[in-house]
Design a protein around this motif. Sequence first.
Motif, mmCIF file in Angstrom:
data_model
loop_
_atom_site.group_PDB
_atom_site.id
_atom_site.type_symbol
_atom_site.label_atom_id
_atom_site.label_comp_id
_atom_site.label_asym_id
_atom_site.label_seq_id
_atom_site.Cartn_x
_atom_site.Cartn_y
_atom_site.Cartn_z
ATOM 1 N N THR A 3 60.156 -11.295 6.738
ATOM 2 C CA THR A 3 59.331 -11.018 5.566
ATOM 3 C C THR A 3 59.017 -9.528 5.511
ATOM 4 O OG1 THR A 3 58.354 -13.202 5.855
ATOM 5 C CG2 THR A 3 57.228 -11.702 4.353
ATOM 6 N N ILE A 11 51.553 -13.008 0.405
ATOM 7 C CA ILE A 11 50.917 -14.171 1.032
ATOM 8 C C ILE A 11 49.421 -13.928 1.192
ATOM 9 C CG2 ILE A 11 50.760 -15.516 3.163
ATOM 10 C CD1 ILE A 11 53.851 -15.082 3.424
ATOM 11 N N TRP A 14 47.329 -14.453 -1.942
ATOM 12 C CA TRP A 14 47.089 -15.834 -2.346
ATOM 13 C C TRP A 14 46.239 -16.598 -1.350
ATOM 14 C CZ3 TRP A 14 47.407 -16.982 -7.105
ATOM 15 C CH2 TRP A 14 48.260 -16.242 -7.930
ATOM 16 N N GLU A 15 46.328 -16.255 -0.099
ATOM 17 C CA GLU A 15 45.571 -16.992 0.914
ATOM 18 C C GLU A 15 44.148 -16.475 1.078
ATOM 19 O OE1 GLU A 15 46.452 -19.742 2.246
ATOM 20 O OE2 GLU A 15 48.545 -19.735 1.634
ATOM 21 N N VAL A 64 53.703 -16.730 10.067
ATOM 22 C CA VAL A 64 54.772 -16.403 9.116
ATOM 23 C C VAL A 64 56.135 -16.495 9.799
ATOM 24 C CG1 VAL A 64 55.807 -14.462 7.850
ATOM 25 C CG2 VAL A 64 53.451 -15.093 7.418
ATOM 26 N N SER A 89 56.753 -17.441 1.285
ATOM 27 C CA SER A 89 55.430 -17.675 0.707
ATOM 28 C C SER A 89 55.262 -19.143 0.318
ATOM 29 C CB SER A 89 55.217 -16.772 -0.511
ATOM 30 O OG SER A 89 53.980 -17.046 -1.134
ATOM 31 N N TYR A 92 55.102 -21.266 3.503
ATOM 32 C CA TYR A 92 53.805 -21.042 4.151
ATOM 33 C C TYR A 92 52.746 -21.937 3.510
ATOM 34 C CZ TYR A 92 50.031 -18.177 6.232
ATOM 35 O OH TYR A 92 48.949 -17.727 6.945
ATOM 36 N N ASN A 93 52.858 -22.132 2.217
ATOM 37 C CA ASN A 93 51.866 -22.909 1.478
ATOM 38 C C ASN A 93 52.121 -24.419 1.524
ATOM 39 O OD1 ASN A 93 50.986 -23.621 -1.820
ATOM 40 N ND2 ASN A 93 49.478 -22.908 -0.348
ATOM 41 N N ARG A 139 50.078 -19.309 -8.359
ATOM 42 C CA ARG A 139 50.838 -18.872 -7.180
ATOM 43 C C ARG A 139 52.329 -19.112 -7.380
ATOM 44 N NH1 ARG A 139 49.426 -19.641 -0.855
ATOM 45 N NH2 ARG A 139 51.347 -18.754 -0.030
ATOM 46 N N GLU A 143 55.381 -16.486 -7.285
ATOM 47 C CA GLU A 143 56.546 -16.621 -6.396
ATOM 48 C C GLU A 143 57.848 -16.593 -7.186
ATOM 49 O OE1 GLU A 143 54.191 -19.109 -2.916
ATOM 50 O OE2 GLU A 143 55.246 -20.207 -4.494
#
Length: 150
Positions: A3, A11, A14-15, A64, A89, A92-93, A139, A143
């Motif tokens: 990444t 990321i 959004w997190e 990640v 991303s 991850y979600n 999100r 993306e």
Amino acid sequence: MQTSKSGLEHIKQWEQLRLKAYRPLPTDRWTIGYGNTFYKDGSPVQKGDLIKPIEAEELLKVVVSKFEYAVNRYVKVQLNQNQFDALVSLSYNVGSHNFKRSTLLKVINNNPNNYGEIEKQFMRWVRHKGKIVQGLINRRKSEVHLFKGN
């Protein structure tokens, strides 16, 4: 692939950093840092846990890397950096297991330039416990934008 710095920032955006353990919804698992439900050693986040910003950053990079591994393993076509970052991303979600089983992955492996279908598949991941969530819509749009290189 790994990444990029801008992918990590995506990321993080959004997190959102949380230094005290919280539950996004009453039925969710305890979460800390940048959306992490577990620590480097695999132990779960617990109620009352605290984390320092530098620890949250380190944890983000460790976690990640697990999703980078999944994207590298399951995507069978050449990706550019933006595409890779967008898929990390998403993974991850939604989790690497869900990514592995997704129609999105099948579409990308079949034709990574089929942007219309890829966008549709990203936008299937906008529900939490069966309900559409505006934050997930936003999100996924972000993306998709990143995947397209915009």
